[in-house]
Write a protein that holds these residues in place. Structure first.
Motif, PDB file in Angstrom:
ATOM      1  N   ARG A 378       0.829  -1.214   0.000  1.00  0.00           N
ATOM      2  CA  ARG A 378       0.000   0.000   0.000  1.00  0.00           C
ATOM      3  C   ARG A 378       0.861   1.261   0.000  1.00  0.00           C
ATOM      4  O   ARG A 378       0.484   2.282  -0.558  1.00  0.00           O
ATOM      5  CB  ARG A 378      -0.901   0.030   1.239  1.00  0.00           C
ATOM      6  CG  ARG A 378      -1.950  -1.038   1.289  1.00  0.00           C
ATOM      7  CD  ARG A 378      -2.902  -0.825   2.457  1.00  0.00           C
ATOM      8  NE  ARG A 378      -2.200  -0.734   3.728  1.00  0.00           N
ATOM      9  CZ  ARG A 378      -2.356   0.247   4.616  1.00  0.00           C
ATOM     10  NH1 ARG A 378      -3.202   1.224   4.380  1.00  0.00           N
ATOM     11  NH2 ARG A 378      -1.686   0.251   5.745  1.00  0.00           N
ATOM     12  N   PHE A 379       2.015   1.192   0.661  1.00  0.00           N
ATOM     13  CA  PHE A 379       2.898   2.347   0.748  1.00  0.00           C
ATOM     14  C   PHE A 379       3.899   2.404  -0.411  1.00  0.00           C
ATOM     15  O   PHE A 379       4.472   3.455  -0.672  1.00  0.00           O
ATOM     16  CB  PHE A 379       3.713   2.296   2.050  1.00  0.00           C
ATOM     17  CG  PHE A 379       2.889   2.289   3.305  1.00  0.00           C
ATOM     18  CD1 PHE A 379       2.427   3.474   3.856  1.00  0.00           C
ATOM     19  CD2 PHE A 379       2.591   1.102   3.954  1.00  0.00           C
ATOM     20  CE1 PHE A 379       1.683   3.475   5.031  1.00  0.00           C
ATOM     21  CE2 PHE A 379       1.851   1.082   5.124  1.00  0.00           C
ATOM     22  CZ  PHE A 379       1.393   2.273   5.662  1.00  0.00           C
ATOM     23  N   MET A 380       4.125   1.265  -1.080  1.00  0.00           N
ATOM     24  CA  MET A 380       5.269   1.146  -1.977  1.00  0.00           C
ATOM     25  C   MET A 380       4.922   1.258  -3.454  1.00  0.00           C
ATOM     26  O   MET A 380       5.762   1.634  -4.270  1.00  0.00           O
ATOM     27  CB  MET A 380       5.974  -0.207  -1.752  1.00  0.00           C
ATOM     28  CG  MET A 380       6.476  -0.411  -0.335  1.00  0.00           C
ATOM     29  SD  MET A 380       7.833   0.696   0.068  1.00  0.00           S
ATOM     30  CE  MET A 380       9.072   0.125  -1.095  1.00  0.00           C
ATOM     31  N   GLY A 381       3.689   0.862  -3.817  1.00  0.00           N
ATOM     32  CA  GLY A 381       3.366   0.824  -5.234  1.00  0.00           C
ATOM     33  C   GLY A 381       4.044  -0.322  -5.954  1.00  0.00           C
ATOM     34  O   GLY A 381       4.154  -0.321  -7.179  1.00  0.00           O
ATOM     35  N   GLN A 382       4.542  -1.290  -5.216  1.00  0.00           N
ATOM     36  CA  GLN A 382       5.167  -2.483  -5.798  1.00  0.00           C
ATOM     37  C   GLN A 382       4.921  -3.654  -4.855  1.00  0.00           C
ATOM     38  O   GLN A 382       4.707  -3.452  -3.658  1.00  0.00           O
ATOM     39  CB  GLN A 382       6.682  -2.271  -5.975  1.00  0.00           C
ATOM     40  CG  GLN A 382       7.432  -2.138  -4.655  1.00  0.00           C
ATOM     41  CD  GLN A 382       8.898  -1.815  -4.847  1.00  0.00           C
ATOM     42  OE1 GLN A 382       9.242  -0.723  -5.320  1.00  0.00           O
ATOM     43  NE2 GLN A 382       9.765  -2.744  -4.490  1.00  0.00           N
ATOM     44  N   PRO A 383       4.931  -4.875  -5.379  1.00  0.00           N
ATOM     45  CA  PRO A 383       4.645  -6.033  -4.523  1.00  0.00           C
ATOM     46  C   PRO A 383       5.729  -6.227  -3.462  1.00  0.00           C
ATOM     47  O   PRO A 383       6.919  -6.185  -3.771  1.00  0.00           O
ATOM     48  CB  PRO A 383       4.633  -7.214  -5.515  1.00  0.00           C
ATOM     49  CG  PRO A 383       4.470  -6.593  -6.856  1.00  0.00           C
ATOM     50  CD  PRO A 383       5.119  -5.246  -6.785  1.00  0.00           C
ATOM     51  N   VAL A 384       5.316  -6.417  -2.211  1.00  0.00           N
ATOM     52  CA  VAL A 384       6.245  -6.719  -1.112  1.00  0.00           C
ATOM     53  C   VAL A 384       5.615  -7.837  -0.280  1.00  0.00           C
ATOM     54  O   VAL A 384       4.730  -7.588   0.545  1.00  0.00           O
ATOM     55  CB  VAL A 384       6.513  -5.493  -0.216  1.00  0.00           C
ATOM     56  CG1 VAL A 384       7.537  -5.852   0.862  1.00  0.00           C
ATOM     57  CG2 VAL A 384       6.989  -4.298  -1.029  1.00  0.00           C
ATOM     58  N   PRO A 385       6.025  -9.089  -0.502  1.00  0.00           N
ATOM     59  CA  PRO A 385       5.419 -10.205   0.244  1.00  0.00           C
ATOM     60  C   PRO A 385       5.802 -10.157   1.714  1.00  0.00           C
ATOM     61  O   PRO A 385       6.896  -9.716   2.086  1.00  0.00           O
ATOM     62  CB  PRO A 385       6.011 -11.438  -0.445  1.00  0.00           C
ATOM     63  CG  PRO A 385       7.310 -10.970  -1.023  1.00  0.00           C
ATOM     64  CD  PRO A 385       7.081  -9.532  -1.423  1.00  0.00           C
ATOM     65  N   ALA A 386       4.885 -10.623   2.579  1.00  0.00           N
ATOM     66  CA  ALA A 386       5.148 -10.642   4.021  1.00  0.00           C
ATOM     67  C   ALA A 386       4.264 -11.672   4.691  1.00  0.00           C
ATOM     68  O   ALA A 386       3.154 -11.962   4.228  1.00  0.00           O
ATOM     69  CB  ALA A 386       4.892  -9.260   4.626  1.00  0.00           C
TER      70      ALA A 386
END
Length: 537
Positions: A378-386
């Motif tokens: 939501r903050f990055m504009g790119q996929p960040v898996p967690a």
């Protein structure tokens, strides 16, 4: 001057806000003991600590709040001096997502971290339900594979056992939200416009262990009224929609595991499962049968099938590592938050406890979590898996107390240095004795109350649970000695001795030693007391 009698100022009433509690020394020490054991497991898995503040900007917590249209509903909020809404954190996951996004260029991915802290819910308090409570989270950011989720489940199992919960008294339940999302999409609840209704469905299903199937059906439909008369509005699903959802989560009461291919299910299922026979043979028969049953009933849907395949991978990994007797595939595990996007898991204690009504009940969940690939993005504009999980510290502490697994590390109350003379020189001597004991690692305190009433000092020591009292009056000072009173032995003897003559003869509870031998003699007495406790235990 007015004839009216002056009103006395009203005394302020001491009161605690509802849903909050004061914590005693025993509770604080028990929590610290428990947290230390959890930390040891997390550190062993290669996790490092991080800390985020209690407050976050409300939009950072975002649409995952209970009511996004009213910033102070569900959370405790206020406006900053620049008119921005700030809220006390609702959980520890959303703040971590903000932290990762804000420091993304300085963080080494995958980022393996843990943190413990208080979270706040502006909700109706009740028995065992507080508005401030502690959570202990572990998360991995930047790892897309389900092997990370499998490892999280293993770490949860290891944590339970590190806390003294024996195998068989807990289970780690695992599901995949893609399975449920596929079913909800199939019954017409897909899309952003149905997000609120989906969340209500998720929270209803999450109450399965508490309210049973019939209670969940009410929450999926028009709503449910509890024993107090409070009404919870339901998800408003139709009867057919409810049956489809119940078919998934109440899988243990259906016959899907025994159905044959062709009973109204897609023919390609048999072709698909044939190619998986070798892999399925590697996992435990129980988990295999559950996954097979899921695939028969729901594998025809694309999203559901993807979730089932991920569960197959997790099952194979936990089996290879020898954890399939502790980690169970369970389609009724859904978790109540919307931000989960894949595997979800929950630590559940399976032993019975007695509730406030005197009834025997299963203790239930003490923590859980899952994959949340969209939260940092939501903050990055790119996929960040967690992925990550959270332990409810207060609830787990209650469980450990029920098992007798908490408070085993003994806390010895301080040795009390009594005060016989109040002049500056005498006070200096007493303080010196106290510091010598502390310097030797012996917990000690000098009496700070009204020293003129010596009897009160011994009453204080008794109520405080002090093991030893140090006494030096003018006579002892002139001889260069101190009296050391064993308060534990003295209390025992006082229950056995019947007259003063016998008491004077039984002086074993009090010894006179040279000042220079004070520390060594106190240490010997404390060790003897500890040995008595070990034998008694």
């Amino acid at each position: 001057m007015s004839d009216k009698k002056k009103k006395k100022p009203q005394k302020l009433k001491a009161r605690l806000p509802r849903g909050f509690v004061d914590r005693s020394a025993a509770d604080i020490r028990a929590t610290e003991e428990m947290v230390a054991k959890i930390k040891a497991v997390y550190e062993n898995y290669g996790f490092d600590p991080v800390e985020t503040p209690l407050f976050e900007y409300t939009d950072a917590l975002g649409k995952f709040l209970p009511d996004q249209d009213r910033p102070n509903e569900g959370v405790f909020s206020l406006t900053d001096d620049d008119d921005q809404w700030m809220s006390l954190r609702y959980d520890l996951t959303a703040p971590l997502a903000r932290h990762v996004a804000e420091n993304f260029n300085d963080i080494q991915l995958p980022y393996r971290t843990y943190r413990a802290g208080y979270v706040f819910r502006n909700e109706k308090p009740g028995p065992g339900r507080f508005r401030q409570f502690m959570q202990f989270d572990a998360d991995v950011v930047g790892a897309p594979g389900v092997q990370t989720d499998a490892e999280m489940c293993m770490m949860m199992a290891d944590t339970m056992e590190a806390l003294g919960i024996p195998r068989g008294d807990y289970v780690i339940r695992v599901n995949n939200r893609k399975v449920l999302d596929g079913v909800l999409e199939a019954i017409g609840l897909g899309g952003e416009e149905n997000a609120g209704q989906r969340l209500t469905v998720l929270r209803a299903i999450d109450k399965l262990d508490k309210f049973g199937v019939e209670g969940v059906k009410l929450l999926l439909g028009e709503g449910r009224k509890d024993e107090s008369g409070d009404f919870t509005k339901g998800a408003g699903l139709s009867g057919e929609q409810i049956e489809q959802v119940i078919k998934l989560v109440d899988w243990t009461n259906t016959t899907i595991a025994s159905k044959q291919v062709g009973d109204g299910f897609p023919v390609e299922w048999s072709e698909r499962t044939e190619t998986n026979e070798n892999r399925m043979a590697q996992v435990s028969s129980t988990n295999s049968s559950r996954i097979r049953a899921l695939d028969i009933a729901f594998g025809w849907h694309k999203a559901t099938r993807l979730g089932i395949e991920e569960l197959q991978q997790i099952s194979a990994l936990i089996s290879s590592a020898g954890y399939d007797d502790r980690i169970a595939i369970d389609p009724s595990c859904v978790r109540g938050l919307e931000y989960y996007t894949g595997p979800v898991y929950e630590a559940e204690l399976t032993f019975d406890v007695t509730n406030e009504k005197g009834e025997k009940v299963v203790f239930g969940s003490v923590g859980g979590g899952g994959r949340y690939d969209g939260l940092v993005s939501r903050f990055m504009g790119q996929p960040v898996p967690a992925t990550g999980f959270s332990i409810g510290v207060s609830r787990l502490m209650t469980a450990l107390k029920n098992l007798g697994k908490l408070g085993a590390s003994e806390v010895v109350e301080p040795v009390l240095v009594t005060v016989m003379d109040g002049d500056a020189e005498a006070m200096g001597r007493y303080q010196k004795m106290t510091q010598e004991l502390r310097a030797a690692g012996i917990r000690a305190e000098m009496y700070q109350g009204n020293w003129k009433k010596f009897g009160n000092q011994l009453k204080y020591a008794d109520r405080r649970g002090c093991p030893i009292a140090i006494i030096q009056g003018g006579d002892e000072r002139a001889e260069g000695v101190v009296q050391i009173k064993d308060l534990i032995e003295g209390k025992r003897l006082s229950g056995e001795i019947e007259d003063n003559a016998e008491w004077r003869e039984a002086r074993v509870a009090q010894e006179t030693v040279p000042e220079g031998d004070l520390v060594e003699k106190v240490r010997q007495m404390l060790e003897a007391q500890a040995e008595d406790r070990r034998r008694a235990g």
